[in-house]
Design a protein around this motif. Structure first.
Motif, PDB file in Angstrom:
ATOM      1  N   GLY A 198     -19.993 -22.958  47.264  1.00  0.00           N
ATOM      2  CA  GLY A 198     -19.637 -21.827  48.110  1.00  0.00           C
ATOM      3  C   GLY A 198     -20.048 -20.538  47.414  1.00  0.00           C
ATOM      4  O   GLY A 198     -20.452 -20.554  46.239  1.00  0.00           O
ATOM      5  N   GLU A 256     -28.509 -15.995  51.479  1.00  0.00           N
ATOM      6  CA  GLU A 256     -29.380 -16.780  52.363  1.00  0.00           C
ATOM      7  C   GLU A 256     -30.532 -17.406  51.573  1.00  0.00           C
ATOM      8  O   GLU A 256     -30.916 -18.552  51.822  1.00  0.00           O
ATOM      9  CB  GLU A 256     -29.900 -15.924  53.516  1.00  0.00           C
ATOM     10  N   ARG A 305     -29.074 -20.351  49.520  1.00  0.00           N
ATOM     11  CA  ARG A 305     -28.837 -21.567  50.320  1.00  0.00           C
ATOM     12  C   ARG A 305     -30.112 -22.415  50.392  1.00  0.00           C
ATOM     13  O   ARG A 305     -30.065 -23.643  50.280  1.00  0.00           O
ATOM     14  CB  ARG A 305     -28.376 -21.190  51.736  1.00  0.00           C
ATOM     15  N   ASP A 323     -24.204 -26.558  50.822  1.00  0.00           N
ATOM     16  CA  ASP A 323     -23.625 -25.208  50.863  1.00  0.00           C
ATOM     17  C   ASP A 323     -22.667 -25.067  52.041  1.00  0.00           C
ATOM     18  O   ASP A 323     -23.024 -25.358  53.175  1.00  0.00           O
ATOM     19  CB  ASP A 323     -24.727 -24.148  50.927  1.00  0.00           C
ATOM     20  N   VAL A 324     -21.452 -24.594  51.747  1.00  0.00           N
ATOM     21  CA  VAL A 324     -20.451 -24.460  52.801  1.00  0.00           C
ATOM     22  C   VAL A 324     -20.675 -23.168  53.591  1.00  0.00           C
ATOM     23  O   VAL A 324     -21.329 -22.234  53.116  1.00  0.00           O
ATOM     24  CB  VAL A 324     -19.005 -24.520  52.247  1.00  0.00           C
ATOM     25  N   ARG A 325     -20.113 -23.135  54.801  1.00  0.00           N
ATOM     26  CA  ARG A 325     -20.384 -22.002  55.694  1.00  0.00           C
ATOM     27  C   ARG A 325     -19.628 -20.729  55.313  1.00  0.00           C
ATOM     28  O   ARG A 325     -20.198 -19.642  55.292  1.00  0.00           O
ATOM     29  CB  ARG A 325     -20.036 -22.376  57.139  1.00  0.00           C
ATOM     30  N   ILE A 326     -18.327 -20.874  55.017  1.00  0.00           N
ATOM     31  CA  ILE A 326     -17.522 -19.660  54.825  1.00  0.00           C
ATOM     32  C   ILE A 326     -17.924 -18.969  53.521  1.00  0.00           C
ATOM     33  O   ILE A 326     -18.062 -19.612  52.468  1.00  0.00           O
ATOM     34  CB  ILE A 326     -16.015 -19.991  54.840  1.00  0.00           C
ATOM     35  N   HIS A 327     -18.075 -17.662  53.595  1.00  0.00           N
ATOM     36  CA  HIS A 327     -18.704 -16.894  52.516  1.00  0.00           C
ATOM     37  C   HIS A 327     -17.997 -15.547  52.418  1.00  0.00           C
ATOM     38  O   HIS A 327     -17.839 -14.869  53.434  1.00  0.00           O
ATOM     39  CB  HIS A 327     -20.196 -16.769  52.907  1.00  0.00           C
ATOM     40  N   ASN A 386     -11.455 -15.184  53.392  1.00  0.00           N
ATOM     41  CA  ASN A 386     -12.733 -15.895  53.250  1.00  0.00           C
ATOM     42  C   ASN A 386     -12.846 -16.634  51.916  1.00  0.00           C
ATOM     43  O   ASN A 386     -13.441 -17.715  51.848  1.00  0.00           O
ATOM     44  CB  ASN A 386     -13.909 -14.936  53.427  1.00  0.00           C
ATOM     45  N   MET A 443     -13.437 -20.508  52.019  1.00  0.00           N
ATOM     46  CA  MET A 443     -14.597 -21.070  51.309  1.00  0.00           C
ATOM     47  C   MET A 443     -14.130 -22.147  50.317  1.00  0.00           C
ATOM     48  O   MET A 443     -14.710 -23.244  50.246  1.00  0.00           O
ATOM     49  CB  MET A 443     -15.325 -19.915  50.588  1.00  0.00           C
ATOM     50  N   GLN A 502     -13.301 -25.457  51.903  1.00  0.00           N
ATOM     51  CA  GLN A 502     -14.487 -26.247  52.229  1.00  0.00           C
ATOM     52  C   GLN A 502     -15.139 -26.837  50.980  1.00  0.00           C
ATOM     53  O   GLN A 502     -15.581 -27.991  50.972  1.00  0.00           O
ATOM     54  CB  GLN A 502     -15.509 -25.385  52.983  1.00  0.00           C
TER      55      GLN A 502
END
Ligand SMILES: Cc1cc2nc3c(=O)[nH]c(=O)nc-3n(C[C@H](O)[C@H](O)[C@H](O)COP(=O)(O)O)c2cc1C
Length: 180
Positions: A105, A119, A122, A132-136, A160, A164, A167
């Motif tokens: 994360g 980005e 990732r 890679d998890v979504r929440i950032h 967040n 994160m 996740q």
């Protein structure tokens, strides 16, 4: 099941960097959860030369051993020229198997929250099989730092950071089952 080991990786190594302040804050938030063993991993401590420029067997072995001891990662990401630091990219390049089948994360900062650097990261992590998890959590150099160098995070980021970490823990545990 024993607790997972999660490394909070500081992505910058320059003198005067703010990443240690951000990393300590994330560790403090994470430790309160009590759901994993969290530790700061400072790339600067490993003194990795640019890959291939010098014999770095000892440094590379130490770096790979540290990564191998971890089940997942939280990257503290700062934006340098719309991407990650050269130091972080070099440190990623120094390992392969030790990254594979683990989760990550991100907590980033920059003028637009370090979003562009994350980005890029990732995409790089995909090549070393890190999920890679979504929440950032994306921190602003303008509103989460005083004078750009004293870290004063807004409380809203806690949502967040914890999302994160939820996740990262779930995915790190799941991926551990496919590593031998
Ligand atoms: C070489 C360099 C390039 C930078 N480029 C960007 C950039 O493209 N976008 C941005 O938001 N901040 C940029 N910054 C500002 C950094 O995000 C800011 O200085 C941050 O504190 C750097 O993290 P550090 O203190 O942990 O090294 C840049 C800083 C440096 C040193």
């Amino acid at each position: 099941m024993s607790k997972l080991n999660i490394g909070i990786i500081l992505g910058s190594t320059r003198q005067g960097r703010v990443s240690p302040q951000v990393g300590e804050w994330v560790k403090e938030v994470a430790d309160k959860r009590g759901d994993a063993n969290y530790e700061i991993v400072d790339i600067a401590d490993y003194k990795l030369p640019l890959l291939g420029e010098a014999d770095a067997t000892e440094q590379a072995t130490k770096w790979n051993s540290k990564l191998a001891s971890l089940d997942g990662f939280v990257f503290i990401v700062q934006e340098y020229n719309h991407s990650i630091t050269g130091a972080l990219k070099n440190a990623i390049d120094y390992a392969r198997d030790a990254w594979n089948n683990k989760a990550a994360g991100f907590v980033s900062y920059g003028s637009v929250g370090g979003a562009r650097a994350v980005e890029h990261l990732r995409g790089i992590l995909g090549e070393v099989s890190v999920a890679d998890v979504r929440i950032h959590a994306a921190l602003s150099l303008y509103t989460d730092f005083e004078n750009g160098n004293v870290f004063k995070p807004a409380d809203l980021h806690l949502t967040n950071v914890n999302g994160m970490l939820d996740q990262v823990i779930a995915w790190s545990g799941a991926l551990k089952t496919i590593r031998s």
